[in-house]
Scaffold this active site. Sequence first.
Site, PDB file in Angstrom:
ATOM      1  N   GLY A 159      -3.731  -6.958   3.817  1.00 16.58           N
ATOM      2  CA  GLY A 159      -2.382  -6.940   3.265  1.00 16.58           C
ATOM      3  C   GLY A 159      -1.782  -8.341   3.219  1.00 16.58           C
ATOM      4  O   GLY A 159      -1.992  -9.150   4.122  1.00 16.58           O
ATOM      5  N   GLY A 179      -4.622   0.531  13.697  1.00 16.04           N
ATOM      6  CA  GLY A 179      -4.130   1.900  13.817  1.00 16.04           C
ATOM      7  C   GLY A 179      -2.632   2.022  13.627  1.00 16.04           C
ATOM      8  O   GLY A 179      -1.966   1.115  13.141  1.00 16.04           O
ATOM      9  N   TYR A 180      -2.115   3.188  14.009  1.00 17.30           N
ATOM     10  CA  TYR A 180      -0.726   3.566  13.763  1.00 17.30           C
ATOM     11  C   TYR A 180      -0.415   3.368  12.270  1.00 17.30           C
ATOM     12  O   TYR A 180       0.497   2.649  11.885  1.00 17.30           O
ATOM     13  CB  TYR A 180       0.245   2.796  14.663  1.00 17.30           C
ATOM     14  CG  TYR A 180       1.338   3.719  15.150  1.00 17.30           C
ATOM     15  CD1 TYR A 180       1.052   4.700  16.086  1.00 17.30           C
ATOM     16  CD2 TYR A 180       2.613   3.650  14.620  1.00 17.30           C
ATOM     17  CE1 TYR A 180       2.027   5.598  16.492  1.00 17.30           C
ATOM     18  CE2 TYR A 180       3.595   4.548  15.018  1.00 17.30           C
ATOM     19  CZ  TYR A 180       3.284   5.517  15.955  1.00 17.30           C
ATOM     20  OH  TYR A 180       4.242   6.418  16.359  1.00 17.30           O
ATOM     21  N   LEU A 181      -1.234   4.038  11.479  1.00 17.63           N
ATOM     22  CA  LEU A 181      -1.280   3.779  10.038  1.00 17.63           C
ATOM     23  C   LEU A 181       0.019   4.173   9.328  1.00 17.63           C
ATOM     24  O   LEU A 181       0.621   5.193   9.644  1.00 17.63           O
ATOM     25  CB  LEU A 181      -2.460   4.532   9.419  1.00 17.63           C
ATOM     26  CG  LEU A 181      -3.825   4.247  10.071  1.00 17.63           C
ATOM     27  CD1 LEU A 181      -4.919   5.073   9.393  1.00 17.63           C
ATOM     28  CD2 LEU A 181      -4.171   2.760  10.025  1.00 17.63           C
ATOM     29  N   HIS A 182       0.423   3.335   8.396  1.00 16.55           N
ATOM     30  CA  HIS A 182       1.624   3.600   7.603  1.00 16.55           C
ATOM     31  C   HIS A 182       1.294   3.438   6.122  1.00 16.55           C
ATOM     32  O   HIS A 182       0.130   3.212   5.754  1.00 16.55           O
ATOM     33  CB  HIS A 182       2.781   2.687   8.049  1.00 16.55           C
ATOM     34  CG  HIS A 182       2.423   1.232   8.124  1.00 16.55           C
ATOM     35  ND1 HIS A 182       2.078   0.495   7.006  1.00 16.55           N
ATOM     36  CD2 HIS A 182       2.322   0.373   9.177  1.00 16.55           C
ATOM     37  CE1 HIS A 182       1.817  -0.747   7.368  1.00 16.55           C
ATOM     38  NE2 HIS A 182       1.938  -0.855   8.677  1.00 16.55           N
ATOM     39  N   GLU A 183       2.326   3.485   5.299  1.00 17.88           N
ATOM     40  CA  GLU A 183       2.141   3.442   3.845  1.00 17.88           C
ATOM     41  C   GLU A 183       1.389   2.161   3.403  1.00 17.88           C
ATOM     42  O   GLU A 183       0.616   2.196   2.456  1.00 17.88           O
ATOM     43  CB  GLU A 183       3.525   3.535   3.170  1.00 17.88           C
ATOM     44  CG  GLU A 183       3.501   3.809   1.695  1.00 17.88           C
ATOM     45  CD  GLU A 183       2.738   5.064   1.273  1.00 17.88           C
ATOM     46  OE1 GLU A 183       2.773   6.084   1.988  1.00 17.88           O
ATOM     47  OE2 GLU A 183       2.076   5.004   0.214  1.00 17.88           O
ATOM     48  N   HIS A 221      -1.020   0.665   5.022  1.00 15.43           N
ATOM     49  CA  HIS A 221      -2.456   0.922   5.210  1.00 15.43           C
ATOM     50  C   HIS A 221      -2.968   1.879   4.130  1.00 15.43           C
ATOM     51  O   HIS A 221      -4.084   1.734   3.632  1.00 15.43           O
ATOM     52  CB  HIS A 221      -2.710   1.541   6.592  1.00 15.43           C
ATOM     53  CG  HIS A 221      -2.352   0.646   7.742  1.00 15.43           C
ATOM     54  ND1 HIS A 221      -1.281   0.898   8.563  1.00 15.43           N
ATOM     55  CD2 HIS A 221      -2.928  -0.495   8.201  1.00 15.43           C
ATOM     56  CE1 HIS A 221      -1.202  -0.049   9.482  1.00 15.43           C
ATOM     57  NE2 HIS A 221      -2.187  -0.903   9.293  1.00 15.43           N
ATOM     58  N   SER A 253       5.478  -2.250   8.936  1.00 15.39           N
ATOM     59  CA  SER A 253       4.688  -2.791  10.033  1.00 15.39           C
ATOM     60  C   SER A 253       4.681  -1.752  11.150  1.00 15.39           C
ATOM     61  O   SER A 253       5.694  -1.067  11.371  1.00 15.39           O
ATOM     62  CB  SER A 253       5.334  -4.086  10.558  1.00 15.39           C
ATOM     63  OG  SER A 253       4.877  -4.371  11.862  1.00 15.39           O
ATOM     64  N   SER A 254       3.546  -1.639  11.843  1.00 16.10           N
ATOM     65  CA  SER A 254       3.498  -0.692  12.971  1.00 16.10           C
ATOM     66  C   SER A 254       4.539  -1.079  14.015  1.00 16.10           C
ATOM     67  O   SER A 254       5.034  -0.236  14.765  1.00 16.10           O
ATOM     68  CB  SER A 254       2.105  -0.697  13.598  1.00 16.10           C
ATOM     69  OG  SER A 254       1.144  -0.464  12.597  1.00 16.10           O
TER      70      SER A 254
END
Length: 286
Positions: free
Chosen positions: A149, A33-37, A39, A187-188
């Site tokens: 990733g 979770g805490y999705l970023h680019e 993901h 990174s989250s």
Amino acid sequence: MPTLFKKIREVKNYITSLKCDGNKSIGFVPTMGYLHEGHRRLIRESKLQNDITIVSIYVNPLQFGPAEDFERYPRDLERDLSVCAEEGVDAVFAPTDEEMYPEKPLVRIEIEGLTDIMEGAFRPGHFSGVCTVVLKLFNIIRPDRAYFGEKDYQQLKVVQRLVKDLSIPVEIVPVPTVRDEDGLALSSRNTYLSPEERQSALALYMSFLLAEKLIRSGNRDPEQLVGAIRDFISRHEHVKRIDYVEIRDEELRPVKEVKEGDRILLAVWVGDTRLIDNWRVGDAQV
Ligand code: PAF
């Protein structure tokens, strides 16, 4: 909005219906979770290659040590669901701890020479926890392809070996690391960094460029290169500790002479945040 499943039984029924409905191909993106680019990139790759894309969102307690950041790890399911909706994800599996582990799992997975080096040496039990959850998720989702990733390069190699050794019927698709414009790998955990610490964290990326320069000027000695990287990083403010810097071949075996395609891997504490990053030798024109 993607369909949200919290129960194993319900997501399994959904998968069964997809398999019955013309045997749709399933792409799976396991996340905490805490999705970023980064993901988003995994999701986009999955959408290109599969009929259906499923994302799991689960902060897996098994892969955190007792003194690590399990409690502090950023969580925001609503925001993650919006990201998944924007990216056209079909379903999200977000189980609770009770659902995933009604009893403490007693299984321990080790891969000789892979789970005991670098991250494995500094985070005992980490990869066993990763392998347990990944295997369990694969058994629940039964994906055709799963997306990992390269930012967590050692994890990618561990999962590839797990799948190979146990003949798990899934194709592991590696996806290149996504970096901010200034080079910081997404990174989250970057959310933990203060603006000043974030500035110092750029030393990781810059050390890769330095190494590339040294390699191009003829230095192929892994020890000397590791020494130069360590010196460079440790000169930066807020760098508290370097856990490791290593140069290995693409299968993570030690190297005597550095060549194109080898990997530089490191873990560095910036303030109270532990950052990992890696670099494929030959990837920068410096
Ligand atoms: O890379 C991650 O986010 C996690 O290690 C994974 C693969 C989702 C397992 O918890």
